[in-house]
Design a protein around this motif. Structure first.
Motif, mmCIF file in Angstrom:
data_model
loop_
_atom_site.group_PDB
_atom_site.id
_atom_site.type_symbol
_atom_site.label_atom_id
_atom_site.label_comp_id
_atom_site.label_asym_id
_atom_site.label_seq_id
_atom_site.Cartn_x
_atom_site.Cartn_y
_atom_site.Cartn_z
ATOM 1 N N ARG A 1 6.089 -6.301 0.416
ATOM 2 C CA ARG A 1 5.326 -5.412 1.281
ATOM 3 C C ARG A 1 4.460 -4.455 0.462
ATOM 4 O O ARG A 1 4.906 -3.903 -0.533
ATOM 5 C CB ARG A 1 6.254 -4.606 2.194
ATOM 6 C CG ARG A 1 6.678 -5.389 3.415
ATOM 7 C CD ARG A 1 7.254 -4.533 4.506
ATOM 8 N NE ARG A 1 7.505 -5.370 5.680
ATOM 9 C CZ ARG A 1 8.190 -5.010 6.737
ATOM 10 N NH1 ARG A 1 8.707 -3.798 6.794
ATOM 11 N NH2 ARG A 1 8.359 -5.820 7.753
ATOM 12 N N ALA A 2 3.231 -4.251 0.931
ATOM 13 C CA ALA A 2 2.307 -3.327 0.280
ATOM 14 C C ALA A 2 2.525 -1.924 0.820
ATOM 15 O O ALA A 2 2.563 -1.721 2.041
ATOM 16 C CB ALA A 2 0.870 -3.771 0.523
ATOM 17 N N ALA A 3 2.690 -0.960 -0.072
ATOM 18 C CA ALA A 3 2.842 0.432 0.351
ATOM 19 C C ALA A 3 1.535 0.936 0.946
ATOM 20 O O ALA A 3 0.441 0.518 0.548
ATOM 21 C CB ALA A 3 3.254 1.290 -0.837
ATOM 22 N N ALA A 4 1.647 1.849 1.929
ATOM 23 C CA ALA A 4 0.456 2.388 2.586
ATOM 24 C C ALA A 4 0.777 3.779 3.116
ATOM 25 O O ALA A 4 1.939 4.165 3.236
ATOM 26 C CB ALA A 4 0.019 1.479 3.733
ATOM 27 N N ALA A 5 -0.258 4.526 3.416
ATOM 28 C CA ALA A 5 -0.104 5.841 4.037
ATOM 29 C C ALA A 5 -1.048 5.913 5.224
ATOM 30 O O ALA A 5 -2.250 5.652 5.087
ATOM 31 C CB ALA A 5 -0.415 6.947 3.036
ATOM 32 N N VAL A 6 -0.501 6.238 6.399
ATOM 33 C CA VAL A 6 -1.300 6.309 7.623
ATOM 34 C C VAL A 6 -0.897 7.567 8.390
ATOM 35 O O VAL A 6 0.296 7.810 8.600
ATOM 36 C CB VAL A 6 -1.074 5.063 8.512
ATOM 37 C CG1 VAL A 6 -1.833 5.209 9.839
ATOM 38 C CG2 VAL A 6 -1.527 3.803 7.794
ATOM 39 N N GLY A 7 -1.871 8.359 8.789
ATOM 40 C CA GLY A 7 -1.586 9.553 9.581
ATOM 41 C C GLY A 7 -0.660 10.527 8.892
ATOM 42 O O GLY A 7 0.154 11.182 9.549
ATOM 43 N N GLY A 8 -0.768 10.611 7.574
ATOM 44 C CA GLY A 8 0.081 11.526 6.825
ATOM 45 C C GLY A 8 1.487 11.012 6.579
ATOM 46 O O GLY A 8 2.329 11.746 6.050
ATOM 47 N N ARG A 9 1.775 9.778 6.955
ATOM 48 C CA ARG A 9 3.106 9.197 6.738
ATOM 49 C C ARG A 9 3.022 8.086 5.714
ATOM 50 O O ARG A 9 2.078 7.289 5.703
ATOM 51 C CB ARG A 9 3.665 8.618 8.040
ATOM 52 C CG ARG A 9 3.973 9.650 9.112
ATOM 53 C CD ARG A 9 4.639 8.964 10.300
ATOM 54 N NE ARG A 9 3.771 7.922 10.851
ATOM 55 C CZ ARG A 9 4.218 6.853 11.508
ATOM 56 N NH1 ARG A 9 5.513 6.651 11.637
ATOM 57 N NH2 ARG A 9 3.370 5.977 12.007
ATOM 58 N N ASP A 10 4.013 8.022 4.859
ATOM 59 C CA ASP A 10 4.123 6.910 3.919
ATOM 60 C C ASP A 10 4.893 5.770 4.566
ATOM 61 O O ASP A 10 5.856 5.996 5.311
ATOM 62 C CB ASP A 10 4.849 7.349 2.642
ATOM 63 C CG ASP A 10 4.032 8.333 1.829
ATOM 64 O OD1 ASP A 10 2.780 8.250 1.884
ATOM 65 O OD2 ASP A 10 4.627 9.183 1.155
#
Length: 305
Positions: free
Chosen positions: A54-63
């Motif tokens: 899985r690729a790490a990501a950050a969306v809407g201030g959440r990791d």
């Protein structure tokens, strides 16, 4: 234009787009006519799947992570309707090559209170959308029996790990799940040249812990994989209903994750049915099967973005 009849040695971008579009339309038509509801689950996930893909990501201030498969979040929807499917984007940290791209499209489906034979028949109908030739079945358990002298209806492969390693010219300490991957890749995948081959009766000990151990056997799973012209396109299985056995098998290979634990809790609470079957298809690989193309990247639209 029928996707199953567009077999061309070279495809333009427009032709590749049309093949993919036609297949997606045909898949949705087949599944909706069979009573499946189309669901959309989150692409951005709160938990890692422990595979390292899985690729790490950050969306809407959440990791979080981008999903590497649709899986448990879709099965969870069986709480609301008995048949569900999703066609959506998945992401894996795999190097790009002729059969792998970092962003790809998966069809996943689940059907509650359905049999393994039902799932096999459904998989054949889905494969027929892209492959007009013969469909063959090979029992992996029987093939291993002929190679090693093992009877997987009565015994596991554990006493035969050394013999299997020697047969494959692999180190003696190679884990069984890696040996099985190598065995399938070297001895069974090549039989799918120019054909669609269903590898059925998969043995206990591989990399798929979710599949149900077949009643009355020691080490045969209700699980299959489909290879078309040397490329794995489909995998399917009946879900294991023995929660303790599933958790033990998944944990042993580091694949019991938070998403699966949420589904198990819902099953234990009587919210999600324990009996179900599930199937996954790589859409771009199905396009390869429909056209004879040898490079999956032909079917990745708008790659420049």
């Amino acid at each position: 234009m029928s996707a199953a009849t567009t077999a061309q040695p070279a495809l333009s971008a427009r032709e590749a787009m049309e093949v993919k579009s036609d297949l997606l339309f045909d898949i949705r038509t087949l599944l909706r006519s069979g009573g499946f509801a189309e669901i959309v689950t989150p692409t951005f996930r709160q938990a890692d799947d422990l595979t390292g893909k899985r690729a790490a990501a950050a969306v809407g201030g959440r990791d979080g992570w981008l999903r590497s498969m649709i899986g448990p979040a879709l099965r969870y929807q069986l709480a609301h309707t008995p048949k569900v499917f999703e066609i959506g984007a998945c992401f894996r940290n795999d190097p790009a090559d002729a059969t792998h791209i970092p962003e790809f499209t998966m069809l996943d489906l689940y059907a509650a209170e359905s049999s393994y034979d039902y799932l096999l028949e459904l998989a054949e109908h889905l494969v027929r959308l892209a492959h007009a030739g013969a469909l063959r079945r090979i029992s992996v358990a029987e093939h291993l029996g002929a190679t090693l002298g093992a009877d997987l209806t009565r015994e596991t492969l554990d006493p035969y790990i050394g013999a299997l390693a020697r047969h494959l010219d692999q180190p003696a300490d190679t884990p069984l799940h890696d040996l099985l991957d190598t065995y399938i890749a070297t001895e069974l995948e090549p039989t799918s040249a120019g054909a669609a081959v269903f590898l059925v009766d998969m043995p206990l000990g591989g990399n798929e812990p979710c599949a149900k151990l077949r009643d009355g056997t020691a080490a045969v799973l209700n699980r299959f994989e489909v290879f078309i012209d040397g490329v794995e396109v489909v995998h399917g299985y009946e879900d294991e209903t023995d929660a303790e056995a599933f958790i033990a098998r998944a944990s042993a290979i580091g694949l019991y994750n938070r998403e699966q634990s949420l589904v198990q809790k819902a099953i234990n609470d009587g919210v999600v049915p324990a009996r179900s079957v599930g199937l996954g298809i790589g859409i771009e690989r199905l396009c390869m099967a429909a056209t004879g193309a040898r490079d999956i990247r032909l079917f990745q639209q708008s790659a420049v973005f």
